[in-house]
Design a protein around this motif. Structure first.
Motif, PDB file in Angstrom:
ATOM      1  N   UNK A 183     -46.706  14.155 -75.500  1.00  0.00           N
ATOM      2  CA  UNK A 183     -46.082  12.979 -74.887  1.00  0.00           C
ATOM      3  C   UNK A 183     -47.143  11.953 -74.524  1.00  0.00           C
ATOM      4  N   UNK A 184     -46.760  10.685 -74.645  1.00  0.00           N
ATOM      5  CA  UNK A 184     -47.571   9.608 -74.100  1.00  0.00           C
ATOM      6  C   UNK A 184     -47.195   9.411 -72.637  1.00  0.00           C
ATOM      7  N   UNK A 185     -47.902   8.509 -71.981  1.00  0.00           N
ATOM      8  CA  UNK A 185     -47.554   8.170 -70.595  1.00  0.00           C
ATOM      9  C   UNK A 185     -46.101   7.729 -70.492  1.00  0.00           C
ATOM     10  N   UNK A 186     -45.651   6.907 -71.439  1.00  0.00           N
ATOM     11  CA  UNK A 186     -44.299   6.361 -71.358  1.00  0.00           C
ATOM     12  C   UNK A 186     -43.249   7.465 -71.314  1.00  0.00           C
ATOM     13  N   UNK A 187     -43.342   8.427 -72.215  1.00  0.00           N
ATOM     14  CA  UNK A 187     -42.340   9.492 -72.261  1.00  0.00           C
ATOM     15  C   UNK A 187     -42.499  10.440 -71.085  1.00  0.00           C
ATOM     16  N   UNK A 188     -43.728  10.875 -70.799  1.00  0.00           N
ATOM     17  CA  UNK A 188     -43.945  11.861 -69.743  1.00  0.00           C
ATOM     18  C   UNK A 188     -43.504  11.331 -68.381  1.00  0.00           C
ATOM     19  N   UNK A 189     -43.917  10.124 -68.035  1.00  0.00           N
ATOM     20  CA  UNK A 189     -43.565   9.573 -66.722  1.00  0.00           C
ATOM     21  C   UNK A 189     -42.057   9.387 -66.583  1.00  0.00           C
ATOM     22  N   UNK A 190     -41.405   8.962 -67.660  1.00  0.00           N
ATOM     23  CA  UNK A 190     -39.955   8.761 -67.613  1.00  0.00           C
ATOM     24  C   UNK A 190     -39.231  10.079 -67.387  1.00  0.00           C
ATOM     25  N   UNK A 191     -39.624  11.116 -68.123  1.00  0.00           N
ATOM     26  CA  UNK A 191     -38.984  12.423 -67.969  1.00  0.00           C
ATOM     27  C   UNK A 191     -39.318  13.043 -66.613  1.00  0.00           C
ATOM     28  N   UNK A 192     -40.544  12.884 -66.164  1.00  0.00           N
ATOM     29  CA  UNK A 192     -40.949  13.452 -64.874  1.00  0.00           C
ATOM     30  C   UNK A 192     -40.154  12.840 -63.729  1.00  0.00           C
ATOM     31  N   UNK A 193     -39.993  11.522 -63.753  1.00  0.00           N
ATOM     32  CA  UNK A 193     -39.266  10.868 -62.661  1.00  0.00           C
ATOM     33  C   UNK A 193     -37.822  11.351 -62.615  1.00  0.00           C
ATOM     34  N   UNK A 194     -37.228  11.582 -63.773  1.00  0.00           N
ATOM     35  CA  UNK A 194     -35.863  12.107 -63.800  1.00  0.00           C
ATOM     36  C   UNK A 194     -35.830  13.534 -63.266  1.00  0.00           C
ATOM     37  N   UNK A 195     -36.768  14.370 -63.705  1.00  0.00           N
ATOM     38  CA  UNK A 195     -36.789  15.767 -63.275  1.00  0.00           C
ATOM     39  C   UNK A 195     -37.026  15.894 -61.776  1.00  0.00           C
ATOM     40  N   UNK A 196     -37.808  14.985 -61.208  1.00  0.00           N
ATOM     41  CA  UNK A 196     -38.143  15.050 -59.789  1.00  0.00           C
ATOM     42  C   UNK A 196     -37.137  14.324 -58.900  1.00  0.00           C
ATOM     43  N   UNK A 197     -36.117  13.737 -59.490  1.00  0.00           N
ATOM     44  CA  UNK A 197     -35.102  13.051 -58.701  1.00  0.00           C
ATOM     45  C   UNK A 197     -35.585  11.779 -58.047  1.00  0.00           C
ATOM     46  N   UNK A 198     -36.529  11.083 -58.681  1.00  0.00           N
ATOM     47  CA  UNK A 198     -37.065   9.858 -58.102  1.00  0.00           C
ATOM     48  C   UNK A 198     -35.995   8.769 -58.121  1.00  0.00           C
ATOM     49  N   UNK A 199     -35.759   8.163 -56.981  1.00  0.00           N
ATOM     50  CA  UNK A 199     -34.774   7.080 -56.891  1.00  0.00           C
ATOM     51  C   UNK A 199     -35.431   5.716 -56.783  1.00  0.00           C
ATOM     52  N   UNK A 200     -36.711   5.674 -56.389  1.00  0.00           N
ATOM     53  CA  UNK A 200     -37.451   4.417 -56.280  1.00  0.00           C
ATOM     54  C   UNK A 200     -38.845   4.636 -56.848  1.00  0.00           C
ATOM     55  N   UNK A 201     -39.121   4.013 -57.997  1.00  0.00           N
ATOM     56  CA  UNK A 201     -40.435   4.123 -58.634  1.00  0.00           C
ATOM     57  C   UNK A 201     -41.318   3.026 -58.062  1.00  0.00           C
ATOM     58  N   UNK A 202     -42.367   3.404 -57.355  1.00  0.00           N
ATOM     59  CA  UNK A 202     -43.309   2.439 -56.795  1.00  0.00           C
ATOM     60  C   UNK A 202     -44.606   2.511 -57.579  1.00  0.00           C
TER      61      UNK A 202
END
Length: 277
Positions: A183-202
């Motif tokens: 994964x690149x940063x784009x894919x990994x960060x997007x999937x991670x935020x979903x898996x971690x239940x992030x509601x506000x990306x800062x």
């Protein structure tokens, strides 16, 4: 009417260099926004940068955050999620949205390219070609035009800019699977935020344009959609953003020198330090 989701933010550093004042400010913004709303602040270590990722730096990060007076919950590091990245990249490939690319960075730099927020914009030179047979694994890029045809118009919301129509075309066809990683940063960060239940990306405003890509990936992979808060950057005396590659002074040096981390955190909150914006 359903109750709003609790605020969940995250700080996600890569252990390939020490944290600096810019990282401290980003962590404080995420921490304080979550705490003010009675939410959760998460720490995620983005440790898939090959041999540059060092476990001892992740330990240093934890000491730095504690020194600043921050409290967090730690979630699984990226290195535990490689199978998830592979699975979701395969979904994109099965949908005909990825293509192999054997171009090197040097080859891309030699093309008559326009430079954008993410560096050189890839013009799709390998689109429609078969991967080479030189034995070297290709990267895989997102066919952005095809992706946009698939999702149609999608929007995302930034705390400062309001509603924004997602348009990642300025980046060209971004890398989704790196040659050396699933994964690149784009894919990994997007999937991670979903898996971690992030509601506000800062994150810093320098990553504002990347959000166009991430929002489209969320739509393609049918992931939850958070909101975003792109904060100002901490600049050095020359007006440049602090960066590991520029050798910005590490937080750990201040901590080991006996500086007061709580006082520094308050200065960062007030943006009264030298070189601030």
């Amino acid at each position: 009417m359903s109750d709003p989701l609790p605020i969940v933010t995250r700080f996600a550093p890569s252990p390939n260099g020490s944290l600096h004042l810019g990282h401290a400010y980003s962590a404080i913004v995420a921490h304080d926004l979550a705490r003010a709303a009675g939410g959760r602040f998460l720490l995620r270590i983005e440790d898939i940068d090959g041999p540059r990722s060092r476990a001892e730096l992740a330990d240093e990060f934890r000491r730095d955050l504690e020194w600043l007076g921050l409290e967090w919950e730690e979630v699984p590091a990226q290195s535990t999620r490689l199978a998830i990245y592979e699975r979701e990249a395969a979904r994109l490939a099965d949908d005909g949205l990825l293509y192999p690319c054997t171009c090197t960075r040097a080859q891309i730099r030699d093309l008559p390219l326009r430079t954008g927020e993410d560096g050189f914009e890839y013009p799709g030179s390998c689109r429609g070609r078969c991967a080479g047979s030189d034995g070297e694994a290709p990267a895989f890029r997102l066919d952005v035009d095809r992706a946009m045809e698939s999702v149609g118009e999608v929007v995302w919301r930034d705390a400062k800019k309001g509603s924004v129509i997602a348009d990642p075309r300025a980046f060209g066809d971004v890398v989704i699977v790196r040659r050396d990683l699933p994964a690149s940063y784009h894919l990994a960060a997007t999937l991670d935020d979903a898996a971690d239940g992030i509601t506000l990306v800062t994150r810093g405003r320098d990553l504002f344009e990347s959000t166009h890509v991430h929002r489209v990936l969320q739509e393609l992979l049918r992931l939850p959609v958070p909101e975003w808060h792109h904060h100002d950057l901490v600049l050095d005396d020359n007006g440049e953003k602090l960066a590991k590659r520029r050798g910005s002074p590490p937080l750990a040096d201040r901590r080991r020198a006996g500086d007061d981390g709580l006082m520094l955190a308050e200065q960062l909150r007030l943006r009264t330090f030298e070189g601030g914006t």
